[in-house]
Design an enzyme around this catalytic site. Structure first.
Site, PDB file in Angstrom:
ATOM      1  N   GLU A  45       0.966  -1.227  -0.127  1.00  0.00           N
ATOM      2  CA  GLU A  45      -0.071  -0.359  -0.125  1.00  0.00           C
ATOM      3  C   GLU A  45       0.988   1.410  -0.077  1.00  0.00           C
ATOM      4  O   GLU A  45       2.341   0.946   0.826  1.00  0.00           O
ATOM      5  CB  GLU A  45      -0.832  -0.148   1.483  1.00  0.00           C
ATOM      6  CG  GLU A  45      -2.032  -1.291   1.558  1.00  0.00           C
ATOM      7  CD  GLU A  45      -2.811  -1.545   2.163  1.00  0.00           C
ATOM      8  OE1 GLU A  45      -2.577  -0.686   3.536  1.00  0.00           O
ATOM      9  OE2 GLU A  45      -3.649  -1.663   1.976  1.00  0.00           O
ATOM     10  N   ASP A  68      -3.693  -7.311  10.962  1.00  0.00           N
ATOM     11  CA  ASP A  68      -4.550  -5.974   9.567  1.00  0.00           C
ATOM     12  C   ASP A  68      -4.120  -7.063   8.890  1.00  0.00           C
ATOM     13  O   ASP A  68      -5.584  -7.302   8.343  1.00  0.00           O
ATOM     14  CB  ASP A  68      -3.868  -4.870   9.570  1.00  0.00           C
ATOM     15  CG  ASP A  68      -4.787  -4.447   9.244  1.00  0.00           C
ATOM     16  OD1 ASP A  68      -5.889  -3.790   8.604  1.00  0.00           O
ATOM     17  OD2 ASP A  68      -3.879  -3.180   8.261  1.00  0.00           O
ATOM     18  N   HIS A 126      -6.081 -12.108   5.633  1.00  0.00           N
ATOM     19  CA  HIS A 126      -6.122 -12.011   4.075  1.00  0.00           C
ATOM     20  C   HIS A 126      -4.480 -12.780   3.527  1.00  0.00           C
ATOM     21  O   HIS A 126      -5.065 -14.024   3.037  1.00  0.00           O
ATOM     22  CB  HIS A 126      -5.639 -10.187   3.868  1.00  0.00           C
ATOM     23  CG  HIS A 126      -7.105  -9.732   4.553  1.00  0.00           C
ATOM     24  ND1 HIS A 126      -8.215  -9.699   4.033  1.00  0.00           N
ATOM     25  CD2 HIS A 126      -6.792  -8.433   5.052  1.00  0.00           C
ATOM     26  CE1 HIS A 126      -9.267  -8.162   4.298  1.00  0.00           C
ATOM     27  NE2 HIS A 126      -8.402  -7.794   5.316  1.00  0.00           N
TER      28      HIS A 126
END
Length: 263
Positions: free
Chosen positions: A7, A26, A31
């Site tokens: 990111e 996170d 994920h």
């Protein structure tokens, strides 16, 4: 195999929230381990949601819990200036990990995961590097390149097959060649729209089961908190240089680019 979730932006006013989670909680635990499970699980017995989730659980249960020498944590310079972040924060905004799956199919194969904020681009990408043939077909007396598959999952959907093909002429010399397929969405549902639709229909295939969540936490639990130090890195770079130390042998990081190009 490498999985990268990069990111360009930082925590964007979510300093207090990020102090409670960090990059591992996170995105890595949920994920990225789920992506890894989907890539490495065995073929489900049928297309039902429980068959798919059973195979994900089986491969996650085979993942070796991480040890401190298999992870590097980083924090981008300037993170501590974000509102809600204490000046002595030790929370990671970057993590690089080496994982192992202890089953017959994947024994001895290293898996690498990177995730971070303020990296050069924003994307999620999987690179699967194949073992070079023995003996080498091309470039027997010089450096070659392994064939690979690359899946760009976001923001665009791109699949690349990288191979070496023979250069015209008598010598057996190979050249890097890539077959690139791009997906151009039109009137497709967004991911959250798909999930809401599946929930209304009672289709649980894309939803994570409780025992699978516990199996993923078992993998990362040994390295949570301050089990390893945090290294600073400059924004718009690929994390701290120390991330290279978890690579085995001649392995190297593949740094995604904004355009699909050969390495």
């Amino acid at each position: 195999m490498q999985i990268t979730m990069a990111e360009q932006f930082g925590v964007q006013g979510r300093g207090a929230f990020y102090e409670e989670v960090g990059a591992i909680r996170d995105v890595v635990q949920n994920h990225m381990l789920q992506v890894m499970a989907l890539l490495t699980m065995e073929i489900p017995m049928d297309g039902g949601p429980d068959a798919i989730r059973d195979e994900k659980l089986r491969v996650l249960s085979s993942m070796r819990p991480l040890s401190p020498n298999e992870i590097v944590r980083g924090q981008f310079c300037g993170y501590r200036d974000v509102t809600g972040v204490p000046p002595d924060s030790q929370v990671e905004t970057f993590a690089a990990l080496r994982l192992h799956i202890d089953n017959p199919r994947w024994a001895g194969v290293p898996f690498y995961i990177r995730a971070g904020k303020r990296l050069p681009i924003t994307c999620t990408e999987v690179t699967i590097e194949l073992k070079p043939p023995s003996p080498a077909v091309f470039d027997a007396n010089g450096p070659g390149q392994s064939n690979y598959f690359r899946f760009r999952l976001s923001p665009d959907v791109v699949t690349t097959i990288g191979t070496r093909t023979k250069v015209p002429g008598e010598p057996m010399v190979g050249a890097a060649t890539a077959l690139v397929a791009r997906h151009y969405p039109r009137d497709e549902m967004t991911p959250y729209e798909r999930l809401l639709g599946d929930a209304l229909r009672g289709d649980a295939a894309l939803f994570t089961r409780g025992d699978t969540v516990e199996a993923a936490w078992r993998v990362v639990d040994p390295i949570l908190g301050d089990a390893v130090p945090v290294f600073e890195y400059e924004p718009d770079t690929w994390g701290p240089p120390a991330a290279g130390r978890i690579l085995a042998g001649d392995d190297r990081w593949h740094n995604p680019t904004s355009e699909e190009v050969l390495p």
